[in-house]
Scaffold this active site. Structure first.
Site, PDB file in Angstrom:
ATOM      1  N   ASP A  17      -1.143   0.872  -2.076  1.00 33.74           N
ATOM      2  CA  ASP A  17      -1.948   1.993  -2.552  1.00 33.74           C
ATOM      3  C   ASP A  17      -2.780   2.563  -1.410  1.00 33.74           C
ATOM      4  OD1 ASP A  17      -1.005   1.721  -5.123  1.00 33.74           O
ATOM      5  OD2 ASP A  17      -2.661   0.429  -5.767  1.00 33.74           O
TER       6      ASP A  17
ATOM      7  N   TYR B 160      -1.282 -11.304  -1.171  1.00 29.58           N
ATOM      8  CA  TYR B 160      -2.434 -10.401  -1.164  1.00 29.58           C
ATOM      9  C   TYR B 160      -3.716 -11.196  -1.017  1.00 29.58           C
ATOM     10  CZ  TYR B 160       0.525  -6.662  -3.051  1.00 29.58           C
ATOM     11  OH  TYR B 160       1.488  -5.718  -3.229  1.00 29.58           O
TER      12      TYR B 160
ATOM     13  N   TYR C  34       2.182  -5.417  -9.916  1.00 28.07           N
ATOM     14  CA  TYR C  34       0.960  -4.604  -9.867  1.00 28.07           C
ATOM     15  C   TYR C  34      -0.216  -5.574  -9.784  1.00 28.07           C
ATOM     16  CZ  TYR C  34       3.659  -0.473 -11.244  1.00 28.07           C
ATOM     17  OH  TYR C  34       4.547   0.568 -11.285  1.00 28.07           O
TER      18      TYR C  34
END
Ligand SMILES: [Zn+2]
Ligand SMILES: [Zn+2]
Length: 433
Positions: free
Chosen positions: A263, A326, A397
């Site tokens: 993003d 992440y 996501y």
């Protein structure tokens, strides 16, 4: 007549019939007359074929054979019996004499323009104007089995002269340079094959997208809405990477193919594979080490492992499913307690079901995806702040896995901790290749 017929089954009248149909229309040059028989006899030109046919018809006429032709086709013959063949200026009814002036001139233009490009091989193509197209159709109709299109002849003429002058070869399947002879506009248009460069990028800052987002109101021209910038963000990964490449190749623009994307507000600290496509490059041999050094002077983006790629590799890069790691710094609404946090250690290889996130629902179909979260590690940073290291499938996501998206993602960190999330600061720290 069939193409299967062997010698002896045809009648010579067949050739005379085709020639007569052509020569009764008006004046036709040897090239066009011969083109009606292009598939007969190898190793001679259409002009030579036309000369043979014309001589033969002239001979037959002088012999006394009754053949329907326009006599202006025979001005240069001295007949025995026939007299007073009208002399005067003639224009070929099929090619309109483009081979005497226009085609050679376009050939020179092609040579001049092609010289500006770096290429090993090329292909010539032709677009006819309406009149030439109709004439071509007529000739193909008169001699469907033995003729070829005038386009083939133009391509061959210009191709031959370019081969000699440029010392390059013709490539039919995948030419580096396409030379289009546009007879509608009477000009040469060149299109060079895209140059594909593979690499990996790291995104060092938040707030820029992967690909350039042009203003949706003005589509890049600049307007009040985008503050006359034409773009929605100050930069993009694509913009930084394309800059030296466009400069060095003389290309028009680029297309960016990333192996997934983060993003706008997410950094990517491990190298993410990509292929950048430079459209219409003039130079193909570029120093990728120099390109890399120029890109790496940017504060936003770093690249590594640049190498030339092919079009086929684009799909591989785009569809590669690499597991991601992440790091998230998450701020919760309520104070975190260690007892609750213990529950996070059960998150190993759990299936997570994700309905299309609310934030992208306006542009994507609403469906349920299942992804696997392989591992979650946590470290308390403050009363309400937590560092999470999340390892998961490509396409997970992650923000939604953390905040739960009002129950659309299950399970989620927020749901497990019974603690609503207020803020997430996210980095991709590992792309498993
Ligand atoms: Zn002609
Ligand atoms: Zn705008």
């Amino acid at each position: 007549m069939t193409t299967e017929s062997v010698s002896g089954e045809e009648n010579i009248a067949g050739i005379v019939k085709i020639a007569s149909k052509i020569l009764s229309i008006g004046y036709v040059c040897n090239r066009c007359l011969g083109r009606a028989f292009a598939k007969l006899l190898h190793g001679i030109t259409n002009e030579e074929r036309g000369k043979i046919i014309r001589d033969f018809i002239a001979l037959s006429l002088d012999f006394g054979v009754n053949i329907n032709v326009k006599m202006e086709n025979f001005q240069e013959y001295n007949f025995r019996k026939i007299e007073n063949v009208e002399q005067g200026k003639r224009v070929c009814q099929f090619c309109e004499d483009i081979f005497t002036y226009i085609v050679p001139k376009l050939g020179e233009e092609a040579f001049r323009k092609a010289k500006a490009y770096e290429f090993e091989n090329f292909l010539v193509g032709t677009v006819l104007n309406k009149k030439l197209y109709e004439n071509d159709e007529m000739l193909l109709k008169i001699s469907p089995e033995y003729s070829e299109s005038i386009k083939d002849e133009i391509n061959r003429e210009i191709g031959k002269s370019l081969c000699e002058k440029l010392d390059k070869i013709v490539e039919h399947k995948d030419p580096q340079l396409l030379i289009l002879v546009n007879l509608k506009k009477l000009r040469i248009e060149l299109k060079s094959k895209s140059l594909y460069i593979y690499g990996g990028y790291r995104k060092l800052v938040r707030g820029i997208p992967q690909t350039t987002w042009y203003c949706r109101r003005c589509r890049g021209k600049g307007c009040k809405f985008c503050n006359w910038k034409g773009k929605m963000y100050r930069s993009s990964i694509q913009q930084v990477i394309e800059k030296p490449l466009i400069k060095m190749t003389g290309g028009k623009r680029s297309r960016f193919h990333g192996s997934g994307r983060e993003d706008v507000d997410v950094r990517c600290l491990d190298y993410r594979p990509f292929i950048i496509e430079i459209i219409d490059p003039k130079k193909r041999n570029i120093d990728l080490e120099k390109v890399k050094n120029e890109i790496n002077r940017s504060k936003y983006v770093q690249v590594d492992d640049l190498k030339l790629a092919t079009k086929d590799e684009v799909i591989k890069v785009k569809e590669a499913k690499n597991d991601k790691v992440y790091r998230a710094i998450v701020t919760f609404s309520k104070i975190l307690n260690n007892m609750e946090l213990e529950k996070l250690s059960t998150l190993k290889n759990v299936k997570v079901s994700q309905k299309t996130p609310t934030r992208v629902l306006h542009r994507r179909t609403d469906l349920v995806r299942e992804r696997v979260v392989k591992n979650v590690e946590y470290r308390l940073l403050g009363k309400k702040r937590l560092e999470l290291i999340i390892e998961c499938d490509a396409g997970t996501y992650v923000k939604e896995f953390i905040h739960g998206d009002s129950g659309r993602t299950k399970p989620s960190i927020a749901e497990i901790l019974q603690n609503p999330v207020r803020k997430i600061v996210l980095d991709v720290i590992g792309i498993r290749k």
